[in-house]
Design a protein around this motif. Structure first.
Motif, mmCIF file in Angstrom:
data_model
loop_
_atom_site.group_PDB
_atom_site.id
_atom_site.type_symbol
_atom_site.label_atom_id
_atom_site.label_comp_id
_atom_site.label_asym_id
_atom_site.label_seq_id
_atom_site.Cartn_x
_atom_site.Cartn_y
_atom_site.Cartn_z
ATOM 1 N N UNK A 161 60.598 44.749 48.536
ATOM 2 C CA UNK A 161 60.516 43.462 49.932
ATOM 3 C C UNK A 161 59.021 43.253 50.374
ATOM 4 N N UNK A 162 57.911 43.738 50.015
ATOM 5 C CA UNK A 162 56.753 43.342 49.948
ATOM 6 C C UNK A 162 55.920 43.365 48.896
ATOM 7 N N UNK A 163 56.605 42.738 47.760
ATOM 8 C CA UNK A 163 55.401 43.083 46.690
ATOM 9 C C UNK A 163 53.619 43.098 47.180
ATOM 10 N N UNK A 164 53.498 41.680 47.556
ATOM 11 C CA UNK A 164 52.109 40.512 47.360
ATOM 12 C C UNK A 164 51.072 41.868 48.382
ATOM 13 N N UNK A 165 52.191 42.038 50.134
ATOM 14 C CA UNK A 165 51.357 42.405 50.687
ATOM 15 C C UNK A 165 51.115 43.476 50.292
ATOM 16 N N UNK A 166 52.078 44.314 50.128
ATOM 17 C CA UNK A 166 51.392 46.432 50.089
ATOM 18 C C UNK A 166 50.118 46.323 48.473
ATOM 19 N N UNK A 167 50.488 45.490 47.395
ATOM 20 C CA UNK A 167 49.720 44.937 46.703
ATOM 21 C C UNK A 167 47.731 45.262 46.709
ATOM 22 N N UNK A 168 48.647 43.944 48.398
ATOM 23 C CA UNK A 168 46.742 43.796 48.597
ATOM 24 C C UNK A 168 46.737 44.859 49.651
ATOM 25 N N UNK A 169 46.676 46.070 50.393
ATOM 26 C CA UNK A 169 46.645 46.749 50.480
ATOM 27 C C UNK A 169 46.340 48.141 49.116
ATOM 28 N N UNK A 170 46.905 48.576 48.583
ATOM 29 C CA UNK A 170 46.536 48.531 47.206
ATOM 30 C C UNK A 170 45.376 48.296 46.929
ATOM 31 N N UNK A 171 45.243 47.132 46.488
ATOM 32 C CA UNK A 171 44.006 45.992 46.513
ATOM 33 C C UNK A 171 42.817 47.231 47.162
ATOM 34 N N UNK A 172 43.152 47.310 48.412
ATOM 35 C CA UNK A 172 41.685 47.623 49.596
ATOM 36 C C UNK A 172 41.666 49.192 49.546
ATOM 37 N N UNK A 173 42.692 49.794 48.869
ATOM 38 C CA UNK A 173 43.017 50.942 48.497
ATOM 39 C C UNK A 173 41.658 52.080 47.188
ATOM 40 N N UNK A 174 42.247 50.880 46.650
ATOM 41 C CA UNK A 174 40.939 51.091 45.271
ATOM 42 C C UNK A 174 39.743 51.024 45.419
ATOM 43 N N UNK A 175 39.429 49.309 46.195
ATOM 44 C CA UNK A 175 37.626 48.501 45.967
ATOM 45 C C UNK A 175 37.612 49.887 47.298
ATOM 46 N N UNK A 176 38.112 50.576 47.993
ATOM 47 C CA UNK A 176 37.273 51.727 48.948
ATOM 48 C C UNK A 176 37.381 53.374 48.331
ATOM 49 N N UNK A 177 37.580 53.210 47.159
ATOM 50 C CA UNK A 177 37.649 54.514 46.461
ATOM 51 C C UNK A 177 36.417 55.447 46.235
ATOM 52 N N UNK A 178 35.468 54.470 45.989
ATOM 53 C CA UNK A 178 33.182 55.219 45.799
ATOM 54 C C UNK A 178 33.620 55.918 46.790
ATOM 55 N N UNK A 179 32.834 57.047 46.150
ATOM 56 C CA UNK A 179 32.799 58.523 47.037
ATOM 57 C C UNK A 179 32.008 58.221 48.334
ATOM 58 N N UNK A 180 32.399 59.109 49.274
ATOM 59 C CA UNK A 180 31.452 58.506 50.590
ATOM 60 C C UNK A 180 32.766 57.503 50.968
ATOM 61 N N UNK A 181 32.316 56.536 50.762
ATOM 62 C CA UNK A 181 32.810 55.166 50.935
ATOM 63 C C UNK A 181 34.477 55.576 51.726
ATOM 64 N N UNK A 182 35.470 56.133 50.583
ATOM 65 C CA UNK A 182 36.659 55.972 50.865
ATOM 66 C C UNK A 182 36.858 56.757 52.190
ATOM 67 N N UNK A 183 36.230 58.068 52.581
ATOM 68 C CA UNK A 183 36.401 58.744 53.627
ATOM 69 C C UNK A 183 36.196 57.809 54.729
ATOM 70 N N UNK A 184 35.831 56.506 54.887
ATOM 71 C CA UNK A 184 35.336 55.594 55.671
ATOM 72 C C UNK A 184 37.451 54.558 55.965
#
Length: 355
Positions: A312-335
Motif C-alpha cells: 500500500x505504500x511501496x515508494x515511501x517504505x522503499x525510501x525508508x529502506x534506502x535510508x537504512x542501507x545508507x546508514x548501515x556503515x558501522x558507527x553511523x548505524x548507531x545514529x
C-alpha cells in the motif's frame, strides 16, 4: 511591391531555427525532466518533513521516505534533553566500537605498518640509468583483505555493543516517537546495560526468517535461467530486485504498526501470482509447481502483514529502506538504528489515515 520573404520559423512543415534534430530534442527533454525530478527528490530529502508530500508522484514519495529519518533526527536534536541523550548514547557507543575493535587486533601499529609498506617501492635501474620497473610491495589483494577484516571486526563489535545496550536505543526511539507525534512502541524504562538473552534469541530468529523468505523465491527465479542467451543476467537482476523488496518489507516490519494485520492480511503479490499460474497456465497445473506454491505460502506466511502494508505504500517504505542501507556503515548505524522504526510508523500511520 515585392512580397516579404517567408519566415522559416512559420513556414508549414519547418522547424524553429533553434530546434535541433528530433532525436536531440527528445534527449534534451528527457534529461530536463530527469534533472527536475532529481532536484525535486534532493529538495524533499533535504527538507526532512514529517508530513506526507502533496505531490503523489513516485519520486516525491520515495524522497519523502528517505528523508523521514532526517526529520525524526531533527526533532530529537531540537529538544535539549532528548538531543543531549541521543548524542551522548550514540557517540559513546561509537567510541566503544572503535576502541574494542582496536583492542581486538586492528591496532594503529598495523595501520602505520600498512601505510609504510604502501609507500615503499622497489626500483631497478638498468646500466643506462633508465627506470625499468616500479612496483609496490603491498598488493591490491592484501589491501582488500585488510579493509575487509577491519569492516568485519567493526560490524561484529557493533552488533555486540547494540546487544548489550539496546535499551538505550529503545529509550531514544520512545523520545523520537513522542516528539514527532507518533505512538511510542516501547514502555517507559530506565535503560541499562544488560545481557538480554531473549532479545538475542529473537534477533537470531528474525535473521533466519529473513533468509527463509528470500530463499523461498529462489526456485521460481531459477526459471529465468532457461531463457536463452540472457538467462543468467535476468536471474541476477530478478534476485537483486527480490532482495531489495524483502529489505523494504523487513524495514517496515521494524514498526509494530506493520503487524496489526497479523493473521488477517491477504497473501502478498508473489503468492497470488504463483496461485494464478498453477490455476490458469497449463504448464504449471501439475504436482510439483503446486507443491512449491504451498511451500512458498508456508515459508512467507509469518510476514504477510508487513508485506501487505508495503504493497500500500511501496515508494515511501522503499525510501525508508534506502535510508537504512545508507546508514548501515558501522558507527553511523548507531545514529540511524533508533530512528528507522519511528520513520516506518509515520508512513504506516499516514497509510491508515488515507484508508
Amino acid at each position: 511591391m515585392t512580397a516579404p520573404a517567408p519566415n522559416p520559423s512559420t513556414t508549414p512543415g519547418s522547424s524553429p531555427p533553434d530546434a535541433g534534430p528530433p532525436g536531440t530534442r527528445t534527449s534534451s527533454g528527457f534529461f530536463k525532466v530527469a534533472s527536475a525530478h532529481a532536484r525535486e527528490a534532493v529538495e524533499t530529502v533535504y527538507a526532512a518533513r514529517l508530513a506526507p508530500p502533496l505531490d503523489p508522484s513516485p519520486v516525491a514519495r520515495l524522497a519523502y521516505g528517505a528523508g523521514l529519518p532526517l526529520a525524526v533526527a531533527s526533532a530529537l536534536l531540537a529538544h535539549p534533553e532528548a538531543g543531549r541523550r541521543y548524542r551522548r548514547v550514540c557517540f559513546t557507543q561509537a567510541a566503544l566500537v572503535l576502541g574494542i575493535s582496536v583492542a581486538l587486533g586492528v591496532s594503529w601499529g598495523h595501520v602505520t605498518k600498512l601505510l609504510g609498506l604502501l609507500g615503499e617501492t622497489r626500483i631497478q635501474i638498468s646500466s643506462s640509468g633508465d627506470v625499468i620497473r616500479q612496483s609496490a610491495k603491498v598488493t591490491l589483494d592484501q589491501g582488500l583483505a585488510f579493509w575487509s577484516s577491519l569492516y568485519a571486526t567493526l560490524c561484529a563489535v557493533e552488533w555486540a555493543v547494540i546487544a548489550l545496550s539496546r535499551q538505550y536505543h529503545d529509550a531514544i526511539a520512545r523520545d523520537a516517537a513522542l516528539l514527532t507525534g507518533a505512538m511510542p512502541e516501547d514502555p517507559p524504562l530506565t535503560p541499562h546495560v544488560s545481557v538480554d538473552i531473549p532479545w538475542m534469541w529473537t534477533r537470531g530468529k528474525r535473521y533466519l526468517r529473513g533468509w527463509m523468505v528470500f530463499l523461498a523465491g529462489v526456485p521460481a527465479l531459477s526459471l529465468l535461467l532457461v531463457v536463452p542467451g540472457v538467462g543468467r543476467t535476468l536471474y541476477a537482476i530478478a534476485s537483486a530486485v527480490w532482495g531489495v523488496y524483502w529489505l523494504a518489507v523487513l524495514v517496515a516490519a521494524k514498526s509494530a504498526y506493520a503487524w496489526r494485520e497479523e493473521g488477517t492480511a491477504p497473501a502478498p503479490w508473489f503468492v497470488r501470482g504463483w496461485d494464478w499460474l498453477t490455476s490458469s497456465v497449463l504448464l504449471f497445473q501439475w504436482g510439483l509447481p503446486r507443491l512449491y506454491g504451498q511451500m512458498l505460502r508456508k515459508w512467507t506466511q509469518q510476514v504477510f502483514s508487513p508485506a501487505a502494508r508495503f504493497e500500500r505504500s511501496p515508494w515511501e517504505l522503499s525510501g525508508v529502506a534506502i535510508a537504512r542501507v545508507l546508514g548501515g556503515i558501522p558507527g553511523f548505524y548507531l545514529l540511524v538504528r533508533p530512528l528507522i522504526p519511528v520513520a516506518a510508523q509515520h508512513v504506516l500511520r499516514a497509510q491508515d489515515e488515507r484508508s
